[in-house]
Design a protein around this motif. Structure first.
Motif, PDB file in Angstrom:
ATOM      1  N   SER A 111     -14.401  25.361  17.922  1.00 13.66           N
ATOM      2  CA  SER A 111     -14.492  26.394  16.891  1.00 13.66           C
ATOM      3  C   SER A 111     -15.329  25.922  15.700  1.00 13.66           C
ATOM      4  O   SER A 111     -15.449  24.716  15.434  1.00 13.66           O
ATOM      5  N   PRO A 112     -15.908  26.851  14.930  1.00 11.60           N
ATOM      6  CA  PRO A 112     -16.604  26.476  13.702  1.00 11.60           C
ATOM      7  C   PRO A 112     -15.689  25.721  12.727  1.00 11.60           C
ATOM      8  O   PRO A 112     -16.145  24.815  12.025  1.00 11.60           O
ATOM      9  N   ALA A 113     -14.404  26.094  12.686  1.00 10.01           N
ATOM     10  CA  ALA A 113     -13.468  25.406  11.792  1.00 10.01           C
ATOM     11  C   ALA A 113     -13.348  23.928  12.162  1.00 10.01           C
ATOM     12  O   ALA A 113     -13.333  23.053  11.284  1.00 10.01           O
ATOM     13  N   TYR A 114     -13.265  23.646  13.461  1.00  6.18           N
ATOM     14  CA  TYR A 114     -13.168  22.260  13.920  1.00  6.18           C
ATOM     15  C   TYR A 114     -14.463  21.506  13.603  1.00  6.18           C
ATOM     16  O   TYR A 114     -14.434  20.369  13.114  1.00  6.18           O
ATOM     17  N   ARG A 115     -15.602  22.139  13.878  1.00  6.72           N
ATOM     18  CA  ARG A 115     -16.884  21.464  13.633  1.00  6.72           C
ATOM     19  C   ARG A 115     -17.060  21.137  12.159  1.00  6.72           C
ATOM     20  O   ARG A 115     -17.552  20.067  11.803  1.00  6.72           O
ATOM     21  N   ALA A 116     -16.634  22.058  11.287  1.00  8.29           N
ATOM     22  CA  ALA A 116     -16.750  21.803   9.847  1.00  8.29           C
ATOM     23  C   ALA A 116     -15.836  20.668   9.417  1.00  8.29           C
ATOM     24  O   ALA A 116     -16.213  19.827   8.586  1.00  8.29           O
ATOM     25  N   ALA A 117     -14.631  20.605   9.981  1.00  8.33           N
ATOM     26  CA  ALA A 117     -13.659  19.585   9.586  1.00  8.33           C
ATOM     27  C   ALA A 117     -14.040  18.196  10.081  1.00  8.33           C
ATOM     28  O   ALA A 117     -13.619  17.189   9.493  1.00  8.33           O
ATOM     29  N   THR A 118     -14.805  18.130  11.164  1.00  5.95           N
ATOM     30  CA  THR A 118     -15.104  16.823  11.768  1.00  5.95           C
ATOM     31  C   THR A 118     -16.555  16.388  11.559  1.00  5.95           C
ATOM     32  O   THR A 118     -16.939  15.312  12.020  1.00  5.95           O
TER      33      THR A 118
END
Length: 284
Positions: free
Chosen positions: A90-97
């Protein structure tokens, strides 16, 4: 169709005057919902920005009370309680990592909370209303660790009991059952294209781009495991243009104001069918 109302504090006909900043009563929201066209006994998917409503007595819980009152005992309230933070794609995961070292990424994965249908909150990106409905006694949530729906009312079990892993928002999912049931979507303070079942049309295309998904889930013994499966790669870049098409050509699209929020009320089947016809010839 009703016209989109102006953002004003002037009272509606028959409503008591309200001072600027004063919270609206639940009864006023019920009146607004009825004026927009919400019907007793229907199945209604609600996607919302509570901030757009303005102050409401009892906050998010007051909005839930207004929705359930407008739907009545025979109506079913549905919300999208997805958890994109639980996905490795997800975009949320990519942003967080972004920018993490391999060691930091491994630690991040170890600390990702395992998804559990009964206890995992809806993502904050879904809005506070989704979580308020999830917490209602008797509400039922579909068993998908990334794209769950929660429903409250007589049709809740039929809508949420089955949710195939490989079909986030396609055939056999709650999104599909909302389509089949003739449900409607109420978009409160958000664009018309925020209607999540519109993703159905992507599953109806001749070529379905696959994607490998992974998420961590809670096991029956309280442990955790990684759930890995292949599904359709979903896109949303076309949604704003699709929304403009819906505003221009969707029969039975209703527009109005609930609280301070500009709203759309649309038939899910009609919206998906129109969008599916538009999609293959859309401007790229």
């Amino acid at each position: 169709m009703t016209a989109v109302g102006a953002r004003a504090t002037a009272p509606r006909t028959g409503a008591p005057a309200r001072r600027p900043g004063e919270a609206r009563a639940v009864r006023q929201l019920v009146d607004d919902l009825r004026a927009l066209g919400v019907r007793e006994g229907e199945t209604l998917l609600v996607q919302s920005s509570l901030r757009a409503l303005g102050p409401v007595a009892d906050g998010a819980h007051g909005v839930v009370k207004a929705l359930t009152a407008a739907l009545g005992a025979d109506g079913t309230l549905v919300v999208y309680t997805a958890t994109p933070e639980n996905s490795l794609t997800s975009p949320a995961y990519r942003a967080a990592t972004a920018g993490l070292t391999p060691a930091e990424l491994e630690l991040f994965h170890d600390r990702m909370p395992a998804w559990d249908a009964a206890t995992t909150p809806a993502s904050p990106t879904m809005g506070r209303l989704a979580e308020e409905v999830r917490l209602l006694p008797g509400a039922l949530r579909s068993p998908h660790p990334q794209t769950s729906f929660t429903a409250y009312g007589p049709a809740a079990r039929a809508l949420t009991a089955v949710h195939p892993l490989a079909s986030h928002l396609g055939e056999g999912s709650p999104a599909h059952r909302l389509y089949l049931a003739g449900a409607r979507c109420l978009a409160i303070g958000v664009p018309v294209w925020c209607c999540t079942p519109l993703h159905l049309l992507e599953y109806w295309q001749p070529e379905l781009p696959p994607q490998r998904y992974s998420c961590v889930v809670r096991t029956p013994d309280g442990g955790r495991k990684w759930e890995r499966f292949t599904g359709v790669r979903l896109e949303d870049a076309h949604f704003p243009a699709m929304g403009r098409e819906l505003e221009r050509g969707l029969p039975d699209l209703r527009r109005g104001t609930v609280g301070d929020a500009d709203c759309f009320l649309l038939p899910i089947r009609g919206a998906v069918d129109l969008a599916a016809n538009w999609f293959p010839n859309r401007p790229i």
